[in-house]
Structures are given as C-alpha cells and as structure tokens.
Write an enzyme that holds these catalytic residues in place. Structure first.
Site, PDB file in Angstrom:
ATOM      1  CD  GLN A 200      -2.973  -0.553   2.425  1.00 29.29           C
ATOM      2  OE1 GLN A 200      -3.714   0.415   2.381  1.00 29.29           O
ATOM      3  NE2 GLN A 200      -2.910  -1.341   3.467  1.00 29.29           N
ATOM      4  CG  ASP A 202      -1.148   2.832   4.792  1.00 29.80           C
ATOM      5  OD1 ASP A 202      -1.987   3.746   4.746  1.00 29.80           O
ATOM      6  OD2 ASP A 202      -1.253   1.833   5.523  1.00 29.80           O
ATOM      7  CG  HIS A 204      -1.268   5.340   9.494  1.00 27.43           C
ATOM      8  ND1 HIS A 204      -0.498   4.361   8.924  1.00 27.43           N
ATOM      9  CD2 HIS A 204      -2.561   4.926   9.398  1.00 27.43           C
ATOM     10  CE1 HIS A 204      -1.283   3.384   8.511  1.00 27.43           C
ATOM     11  NE2 HIS A 204      -2.533   3.691   8.768  1.00 27.43           N
ATOM     12  CE  LYS A 283     -15.845   5.160   3.306  1.00 26.91           C
ATOM     13  NZ  LYS A 283     -15.597   3.896   2.666  1.00 26.91           N
TER      14      LYS A 283
HETATM   15 ZN    ZN Z   1      -4.301   2.743   8.309  1.00 29.42          ZN
END
Ligand code: ZN
Length: 455
Positions: A200, A202, A204, A283
């Site tokens: 991913q 990704d 955070h 989201k």
């Molecule tokens: Zn996450």
C-alpha cells in the site's frame, strides 16, 4: 434469476450470444441438467456494437496478457494470489516507487517501515483479531500467536507511542510503502487487481482536532497531484456518520464540517453519502475513471477516532493537559500492484518513457552497423537511459514490429550505414514518425523527458 424477464425473446432487439453451458435446475445436482445460454442485449445495434468494441478493447488491454508479453510479472501455483515481479515489472515498480518517495518528501512526510509479523495482543488491541481474523494469516512464534499484517495502522500507532508527544510535534506524518497480506478467496483473485500480497502507498497522520481541515486539504492536494500526473479523471465521495458509530456528536460534527471545508476550499465537487462512513470516522474516497470508462476506487482519506483510543495515544497540549490525537489513514494509488495493473491497461503497455522498462531500443539494420549500435547504446547507458540492442540476425522489419508490439518501447533507433557514416541516429517514436537526430541532442531530450516524468 432476479430478472428482468421477458416472455418472448422476440422482444430482444440487438443481442449476441456469448456462451453455452450446462446447469442444474435450481443449482442442485440431483435435478435435471439444463442448458444455460448466456447473451447480452441492447436496445439498439449501435449500443451493442459499442459494447462489443469496448469488450474487445478491454481484452487487448488486459494487464495479465500485456504483463505476460512484456514480462512484467508472473503468477505460480506455488503462491496463488502472490505475484512475482519480473525484471521488467520491477523497473516499472521501482520507477513508480521513486516518484512516490519524491512526493512524500515534497509533502513533508517521514517514511517508516513496520514489521510484517506482530503479536496477537497487538491485533487484539487494534480490534483486527476480533473483526478481521478470517482475512489474516496467522502463525506461532515461541508458542505465542502472531499475525501477518493486513494493514499498517497498528504499527504506526506503536511508533507514535514510542515517545512522549507534544502539541508542537503534530501533525506527525508517517508514510509507509507497507507490505500487507490479506486472505482473499481463490475465486476472487484477478491478476494484479486482486492479490493476497500487496504494497500500500500508505500513510498515517496524527493530528490535533484543529488541524483536520488543513491536513485533509494537504492530503487531497497530494492525492490529486498523483491523478493529474497520470491523467486520470476522478470523482470524490464524502461519507458521513453511520449508526452505531463511536465518538461524540461534537467530534463527528466537527470532523465532517472540517472535511467539507477542505473540499470546498479547493473547489472540489463531491457526492455526499450520508451515513456511509466507517463506525470510527468519516472518509473521503476518490474514484478514478480509466480510458474504458470503468471506475476504480483508489484513493481514500479516512479519519479515525477509534485506534488512538484503543492504543491510548496522547499528546500534551499547550495548557499541559493530556489530549487524544486524531488519526488519518490515507492512500492514493490504493496499492502499487493494483495501480500498476491499471496503468498497464490505461497505456495498453505503452508506458510513458520514465516508466518504460526499455526506453530506447537500438536496431542495427545489418551486421555492418552492429559496432556502431553498441557504441550508441553505451552513450545512452552512460546517460542513465535504459537501452537495449537487438543485434539478432533478423530482418529489420521483424525487429521493428517486435519492439513496437511486444516491448512497446517509446523510441527505436534504426541504424544503417548512412547513420553510422554521419554519426547520427534515425529515431522512430510511437506515432511511427522517423526523424534524423544528432546523438547528443537526442540524449539531452530524452533525459529531460525522463527526469521531468513527462507523460
Ligand atoms: Zn491505516
């Protein structure tokens, strides 16, 4: 079948039969075997033709077919759903990854990497052990249960928690090209689109409540910059508080207002999906449209009140009190695997030069120009351009066809005695246009095209 049903097939205007198979009445093998005839029907012949053309085009662009021809990736019975990246695919992947690293740096992310296997107790804290276990691969280490990560979030929480954080440290933006494994049903696997092992793109972000608008705006800029780079049109959906959600009304209202503010301030139109958010936060989703008109959900920006609560994350506020940060999960490509599958289909394997496994293919017309071809190739190699020489004893027409339809190279250099004598090159691009170029000048142009990541 759910229907709609017709009493007479005569009512069908424009149709095509697509398959015949055996099927048991009501799906029960004790019943009689019937014949199932599959077909498609449209209101007009025009619509039917358009649809058939689209299907044919989808088949031509299928990334599994192109991936085989260009030797990008392979699958093996030894690992269903676990792709092998071949040398050419690895070049595409690394080039995309380089772009991704550059963008993370440009947008002020710190990159991290969290372990692939973590303990059961961690997954219990995150809630995955109870709610996601059937999708996780588990194992035992020293007689304790462990799980292979299906997501990178809990690892990021541990990094957040590894030292005291102050309000001044936020936002903490941790990006991770995170390797994840998820158990998908065998029947659902599909090339690079649905795999069991993927990476991913990704990140955070740990933020204060007053930073939601600012940070969501920043993430949206980053994600839409990716889509602009690759030329994908997209549409945006905002999903709000569902029933049985966690967190207070006040938190949700503030978060939803902040997300709307972020989108509005950028002039981005969106569809509102009332009540469609996750139970842990609202989201924003990004749906890309490809050249065949199909849409793909790739990007997501997900606010999360739950994980910071589960992991008891905190920061010290200006007044010395302990507060809980909000977490944002975000991805733009979705996964490198799926995005490369999409790019392969979008470009029909004709990747822009910066992503192409082979950027220049040198084709000597005969044995006489073989040495010149190797000299030219060495010059490109020295300039950091990915070059190959096809010096097989084949007809030049055959080599050109192969370079165009199998390797799908952006540039071919066709070198005969005329070019060797003049010390220049004959360049054929994808539009099949051929031009005589000075070697230095062409090297300068292609290196600029590559470094600018021109599409
Ligand atoms: Zn996450």
């Amino acid at each position: 079948m759910r229907g709609p049903h017709l009493t007479y097939t005569k009512a069908l205007k424009a149709f095509k039969l697509t398959g015949v198979s055996g099927a048991y009445w009501r799906g029960d093998k004790n019943n009689k075997m019937l014949t199932r005839i599959n077909g498609i029907a449209f209101a007009s012949k025009d619509d039917l033709d358009k649809h058939l053309e689209l299907l044919a085009e989808a088949e031509r662009r299928d990334h599994r077919k192109i991936g085989r021809e260009m030797e990008l990736f392979m699958m093996s019975d030894a690992g269903p759903g676990f792709p092998f990246w071949l040398p050419n695919g690895m070049i595409v992947r690394n080039s995309l990854m380089d772009y991704w690293h550059d963008m993370q740096a440009q947008y002020g992310y710190d990159e991290v990497q969290t372990p692939i296997i973590l303990s059961r107790s961690l997954w219990e804290t995150s809630g995955h052990w109870d709610h996601y276990k059937e999708n996780m691969y588990t194992t035992q280490i020293d007689d304790e249960d462990f799980a292979i990560k299906p997501m990178n979030c809990p690892g990021a929480c541990l990094i957040y928690k590894s030292k005291p954080r102050s309000y001044r440290d936020l936002p903490l933006k941790l990006a991770e090209a995170g390797l994840d494994l998820r158990h998908e049903l065998k029947g659902a696997l599909h090339g690079l689109f649905r795999v069991r092992e993927f990476t991913q793109d990704d990140a955070h972000l740990f933020i204060r409540p007053d930073q939601i608008t600012e940070q969501v705006t920043d993430v949206t800029h980053l994600i839409t910059a990716y889509y602009a780079q690759f030329g994908f049109p997209y549409r945006v959906e905002l999903s709000t508080r569902p029933e049985n959600s966690m967190g207070s009304d006040e938190d949700w209202n503030h978060a939803e207002r902040s997300l709307k503010e972020a989108l509005d301030s950028m002039g981005i139109e969106y569809t509102l999906n009332e009540g469609d958010g996750a139970f842990y936060g609202p989201k924003i989703d990004f749906h890309l449209k490809d050249c065949l008109g199909r849409t793909w959900q790739c990007g997501t920006i997900q606010l999360d009140f739950q994980l910071p609560h589960n992991f008891q994350l905190e920061y010290t506020d200006a007044d010395g009190s302990k507060k809980q940060p909000i977490m944002i999960h975000r991805a733009g490509f979705g996964s490198f695997e799926r995005f490369i599958g999409m790019l392969t289909e979008q470009f029909a394997g004709k990747f822009p030069t910066w992503l192409s496994p082979c950027q220049v293919k040198v084709l000597p017309v005969s044995e006489k120009t073989r040495d010149y071809a190797n000299e030219v190739a060495a010059r490109f190699r020295a300039a950091g351009v990915r070059v190959k020489v096809d010096d097989r004893d084949e007809k030049i027409g055959y080599k050109i066809r192969e370079a165009r339809s199998i390797d799908r190279v952006p540039y071919m250099l066709i070198l005969g005695e005329k070019e060797a004598a003049a010390g220049n090159v004959s360049v054929r691009d994808r539009s099949n246009e051929t031009t005589q170029r000075e070697l230095d000048e062409f090297i300068a142009d292609i290196t600029t095209e590559i470094s600018n990541r021109t599409m």
